[in-house]
Design an enzyme around this catalytic site. Structure first.
Site, PDB file in Angstrom:
ATOM      1  N   ASP A  28      -1.252   3.428  46.353  1.00 26.30           N
ATOM      2  CA  ASP A  28      -1.190   2.149  47.052  1.00 26.30           C
ATOM      3  C   ASP A  28      -2.579   1.493  47.028  1.00 26.30           C
ATOM      4  OD1 ASP A  28       0.955   0.921  49.372  1.00 26.30           O
ATOM      5  OD2 ASP A  28      -1.113   0.194  49.422  1.00 26.30           O
ATOM      6  N   ASN A  85      10.391   0.876  53.875  1.00 27.84           N
ATOM      7  CA  ASN A  85      10.547  -0.342  54.659  1.00 27.84           C
ATOM      8  C   ASN A  85      11.653  -1.180  54.025  1.00 27.84           C
ATOM      9  OD1 ASN A  85       8.336   0.195  56.446  1.00 27.84           O
ATOM     10  ND2 ASN A  85       6.925  -0.406  54.815  1.00 27.84           N
ATOM     11  N   GLN A  92       8.564  -5.172  55.243  1.00 20.95           N
ATOM     12  CA  GLN A  92       8.597  -5.010  53.781  1.00 20.95           C
ATOM     13  C   GLN A  92       7.942  -6.215  53.119  1.00 20.95           C
ATOM     14  OE1 GLN A  92      12.507  -4.613  51.994  1.00 20.95           O
ATOM     15  NE2 GLN A  92      11.657  -4.251  49.950  1.00 20.95           N
ATOM     16  N   VAL A  94       7.046  -6.159  49.513  1.00 23.36           N
ATOM     17  CA  VAL A  94       7.413  -6.261  48.093  1.00 23.36           C
ATOM     18  C   VAL A  94       8.919  -6.026  47.968  1.00 23.36           C
ATOM     19  CG1 VAL A  94       7.035  -5.334  45.784  1.00 23.36           C
ATOM     20  CG2 VAL A  94       5.127  -5.431  47.403  1.00 23.36           C
ATOM     21  N   HIS A  98      10.995   0.837  47.215  1.00 27.41           N
ATOM     22  CA  HIS A  98       9.952   1.827  46.942  1.00 27.41           C
ATOM     23  C   HIS A  98       9.807   2.733  48.150  1.00 27.41           C
ATOM     24  CE1 HIS A  98       8.148  -1.722  48.790  1.00 27.41           C
ATOM     25  NE2 HIS A  98       7.263  -0.907  49.353  1.00 27.41           N
ATOM     26  N   HIS A 100       7.084   5.057  50.306  1.00 31.65           N
ATOM     27  CA  HIS A 100       5.686   5.390  50.583  1.00 31.65           C
ATOM     28  C   HIS A 100       5.607   6.891  50.846  1.00 31.65           C
ATOM     29  CE1 HIS A 100       4.326   1.153  51.663  1.00 31.65           C
ATOM     30  NE2 HIS A 100       5.646   1.028  51.767  1.00 31.65           N
TER      31      HIS A 100
HETATM   32  P1  5GP Z   1       6.058  -2.639  51.709  1.00 29.85           P
HETATM   33  O1  5GP Z   1       5.372  -3.339  52.843  1.00 29.85           O
HETATM   34  O2  5GP Z   1       6.804  -3.616  50.838  1.00 29.85           O
HETATM   35  O3  5GP Z   1       6.893  -1.475  52.155  1.00 29.85           O
HETATM   36  O4  5GP Z   1       4.922  -1.975  50.857  1.00 29.85           O
HETATM   37  C1  5GP Z   1       4.276  -2.630  49.820  1.00 29.85           C
HETATM   38  C2  5GP Z   1       3.039  -1.839  49.503  1.00 29.85           C
HETATM   39  O5  5GP Z   1       2.538  -2.272  48.252  1.00 29.85           O
HETATM   40  C3  5GP Z   1       1.908  -2.031  50.522  1.00 29.85           C
HETATM   41  O6  5GP Z   1       1.548  -0.775  51.092  1.00 29.85           O
HETATM   42  C4  5GP Z   1       0.779  -2.651  49.699  1.00 29.85           C
HETATM   43  O7  5GP Z   1      -0.486  -2.171  50.073  1.00 29.85           O
HETATM   44  C5  5GP Z   1       1.144  -2.245  48.287  1.00 29.85           C
HETATM   45  N1  5GP Z   1       0.684  -3.175  47.282  1.00 29.85           N
HETATM   46  C6  5GP Z   1       0.767  -4.538  47.325  1.00 29.85           C
HETATM   47  N2  5GP Z   1       0.264  -5.074  46.205  1.00 29.85           N
HETATM   48  C7  5GP Z   1      -0.137  -4.027  45.423  1.00 29.85           C
HETATM   49  C8  5GP Z   1      -0.746  -3.963  44.124  1.00 29.85           C
HETATM   50  O8  5GP Z   1      -1.004  -4.956  43.449  1.00 29.85           O
HETATM   51  N3  5GP Z   1      -1.020  -2.715  43.657  1.00 29.85           N
HETATM   52  C9  5GP Z   1      -0.746  -1.583  44.382  1.00 29.85           C
HETATM   53  N4  5GP Z   1      -1.081  -0.417  43.825  1.00 29.85           N
HETATM   54  N5  5GP Z   1      -0.174  -1.618  45.596  1.00 29.85           N
HETATM   55  C10 5GP Z   1       0.129  -2.834  46.116  1.00 29.85           C
END
Ligand code: 5GP
Length: 112
Positions: A28, A85, A92, A94, A98, A100
């Protein structure tokens, strides 16, 4: 394309740990623990609430992949947490399913 599809396509750089036909695993960009890895099915299901019966095998493999990566990163015995998420109240960011994988320190409960 989702952000994670762009990582698969190498349009956006990432610190990739592992990739196979079905999954990509990378660190991440904003880690919340010493180990914070994202396990991403390549098929872009927008969120867990959109998964269907036919995704059962993929969802099972997602957990097994998390177990495998936890072992390979040395946190299987100390303990780890997996988080998915799904949707706005879960924060969430993205819209591409996915998991974590978090570990490497004691993790508080309940989460925020
Ligand atoms: P969500 O909030 O959708 O469950 O988690 C998305 C995760 O993607 C977050 O923990 C955020 O830090 C990570 N993330 C967002 N943009 C990027 C990126 O460009 N590269 C990487 N490696 N992680 C990302």
């Amino acid at each position: 394309m989702t952000l994670f599809e762009k990582i698969v396509a190498r349009q956006i750089p990432a610190n990739i740990i592992q990739e196979d036909d079905d999954f990509i695993v990378f660190h991440d960009i904003n880690p919340q623990a010493p180990v914070h890895v994202l396990v991403v099915p390549k098929r872009p299901i927008p969120r867990l609430s959109h998964a269907k019966e036919e995704d059962a095998k993929l969802l099972g493999q997602l957990l097994l992949k998390a177990r495998e990566i936890a072992k390979s990163l040395g946190i299987a015995d100390s303990g780890f947490r997996v988080v998915i998420n799904s949707g706005p109240d879960a924060g969430q960011q993205v819209p591409h399913l996915h998991l974590h994988l978090l570990g490497g320190r004691p993790l508080a409960w309940p989460p925020g």
